[in-house]
Each structure stands twice: as C-alpha cells, then as structure tokens.
Design an enzyme around this catalytic site. Sequence first.
Site, PDB file in Angstrom:
ATOM      1  NE  ARG A  15      -2.073  -1.720   3.534  1.00 19.54           N
ATOM      2  CZ  ARG A  15      -2.532  -1.881   4.765  1.00 19.54           C
ATOM      3  NH1 ARG A  15      -3.750  -1.446   5.069  1.00 19.54           N
ATOM      4  NH2 ARG A  15      -1.795  -2.456   5.692  1.00 19.54           N
ATOM      5  CE  LYS A  75       0.533  -2.196   9.468  1.00 13.28           C
ATOM      6  NZ  LYS A  75      -0.692  -2.429  10.266  1.00 13.28           N
ATOM      7  CE1 TYR A  94      -5.720   2.544  10.171  1.00 14.90           C
ATOM      8  CE2 TYR A  94      -4.556   2.096   8.124  1.00 14.90           C
ATOM      9  CZ  TYR A  94      -5.741   2.321   8.807  1.00 14.90           C
ATOM     10  OH  TYR A  94      -6.944   2.331   8.135  1.00 14.90           O
ATOM     11  CG  HIS A  96      -2.437  -0.626  15.124  1.00 11.82           C
ATOM     12  ND1 HIS A  96      -3.777  -0.695  15.435  1.00 11.82           N
ATOM     13  CD2 HIS A  96      -2.361  -0.548  13.769  1.00 11.82           C
ATOM     14  CE1 HIS A  96      -4.488  -0.667  14.314  1.00 11.82           C
ATOM     15  NE2 HIS A  96      -3.663  -0.573  13.298  1.00 11.82           N
ATOM     16  CD  GLU A 118      -4.022   3.327  15.344  1.00 12.81           C
ATOM     17  OE1 GLU A 118      -3.135   3.211  16.208  1.00 12.81           O
ATOM     18  OE2 GLU A 118      -3.787   3.685  14.164  1.00 12.81           O
ATOM     19  CG  ASP A 270      -2.542  -4.343  12.985  1.00 12.66           C
ATOM     20  OD1 ASP A 270      -1.388  -4.770  12.881  1.00 12.66           O
ATOM     21  OD2 ASP A 270      -3.219  -3.966  12.013  1.00 12.66           O
ATOM     22  CB  ALA A 299       0.598  -7.637  11.895  1.00 12.81           C
TER      23      ALA A 299
END
Length: 373
Positions: A15, A75, A94, A96, A118, A270, A299
């Site tokens: 991505r 990520k 993101y 996490h 998130e 995650d 993940a």
Amino acid sequence: MYVGVPKEIKNHEYRVGLIPAAVRELTVAGHQVFVENDAGAAIGYSNEDYEAVGATIVQQASDVFERAEMIVKVKEPQAEERALLRPHHVLFTYLHLAPDAPQLKGLMDSGATCIAYETVTDVHGRLPLLAPMSEVAGRMAVQAGAHCLEKSMGGSGMLLGGVPGVAPAKVTIVGGGVVGQNALAIAVGMGAQVTVLDRSMDVLRRLDQVYSNRITTLFSTREALESSVVHSDLVIGAVLIPGAAAPKLITREMIKTMAAGSVVVDVAIDQGGCMETSKPTTHSEPTYVVDGVVHYCVANMPGGVARTATQALNNATLPFVLQLANKGAQQALLDNTHLRNGLNVYRGEVTYAEVAEARGMPFREALDALQKG
C-alpha cells in the site's frame, strides 16, 4: 506544506500513503509533495503518474523525511524510519501503539507529532479511518480462513460452504463491529453456518434483522464463547477497544478444545490479538499451528489486496490530510476535536489515554499539550 510519502517497507506491504489522485488535491491547493521512488509501483502507480499531478520523485526514504514536514504513511514506522523522524515532523499513519513498546519509545524520543489513523473519530463516535481497513480485513478473514481449512494448508480439508448432501463449516465470529459485520457478509455468502457473539444487544438485534434465521446471534458470555469455539471449524477474532490492547477473550484452553485442523483468524493482532495463542505473522509466513489448530495472524492483512485497500484508505484519509496541510498540524488539531482524538504522541508525551494505560506511562490530555505546546 511539504508533504512526504515514503515507500512502505514492512513485510509484503504494498500500500502507499497517497495515491496520485490525492496528491493532485494537495498540489492544486498549493502544497509540495515528495514521493519516494516507486512508492506506488507495486499497485500500478508509476513515478510518472505522480509527476503528472505535480509530485517530486526522490530516490530514498531519507530524502522524503529530510524534505517533508508531514509524513503520510500506511503502516507504523519501522525502526529505520523512526530514526529519521525529527521534532518538526507530523506523522500521519496507523500506529497501534498499545502493544508496541519499542515503537512508542521511538516516537516519544523523536519529539514528532504522531497522529494515528485508528483513533481519529467522527461525529457519531465511529472510527472513519480504521473502518475501510476493517472492512477489507473482515472480508479477507473469511477468505483466508477458508483457504487455511484446505488440507494442503494444514486444515481439516473442509469446504466452507459444503456441497449438497454435505454439511457446511461452522464459523464463529467474535465481535459484531465493522470487521465482524464484513466477515459475516462473506461467510454467509459462502454458505457457512455462522454464529456471531457480541456484548451489545443493539448490534445483535441489527444483525438478526438483516440475516434473520440464516445466522445465530449470541450474547458474549464466557460460557457462550467456550461452547461456540469448541464446535467451530473456523473462529474469527474481530474484537476492538479503540487504541487499547485487545482483550484475550479466547484462551489457550479453548483452543485446545477445538478439533485438529480447525482454523483461527485473529484480526485484532495489530492490537496484540484477542487470543492467548496469537502472535503476529506476515504474508510470507502467515500461519503456524498450536494444539493442532491453524493460526492465521497476519498483522497487515489488507496489504494482501493492496490496490483496493489503498484506494479505500485514501478516500477516508484525504480530508484530514488536507486539513493538516492547509491549516498546519497545530491549528488543525486544535480546531477539529475528531482529528485531535488521533493524536497519540506529541513532543515526547503520550496523549492518548488507552495507550498510556496499556504501557503504564504518564498521560497528558491532547488539548492541554497542544495549548501549552
């Protein structure tokens, strides 16, 4: 503002933070965008596509970080990326952080402003930047689980939907949120026998109205969970507490009760996973076996369908990227309480309560930190 888009370096992560259409919106608004060489090439976005909408292509990640004020990723930053962060940077991706102590320390040490997709909210209390990837992951969870049930993958050799004269597989979905609802749609569509557990009666009522007698809905008690898991061929963990570590609802003892060749897919990995036997895996090595049960705990599941996932993510993130670029991060965060809910780390301090609680660290309210920053 100078906006940077590095190439993702996590295992099998294809991505990209901004697609050319999103870059065009930024450049038309007067911002300059630096994109790392071939950042989107794996999913069909060439350097020429980015240059055509006004981006500047740079050769390596260090060039992106050196030139940009805001870094837009997908990520969480890996160790080598965290080393490139500086106090003037705004990181939007993101994160996490609750289960990831090394990353949290690295972000705090950097002094950067770190906003997590998130935990950004909307007026209804939903998580609009998590939702598109939850939709993708929920749908993929059934697809992955069905594949893992195949004998060549270590599974029991069962077809999820069965065939005439042969019973379908029994699927349990733990959690009726966005992930669970999307997993449910695919599992029902494939003809599985599905049970959904949740602690919200409103959620269970809505699902019952949609699917009627095609599914079983259960209020999630320990007894109901144990009973469902032991009889399941496929269990999908779809539990979420925003920003916090996922609760370990499915115990090792429950896993032991499952038949050999059964499969579990932990979409909550995650956030640390909702099963005691879960550990993060990658697209290169997606599964492992515990007590005869195949575990799929990738993940970054949506990375497997990177083009679809990237487009869906950009649809959601672009309005916030534009706010941050147009106003500057400080003012945008002060003006928009929903964007401010995404602020997890600010100038070395933890500004999201659930992350601080999970890591046993001091917490400072985001608004207070920004006003005094």
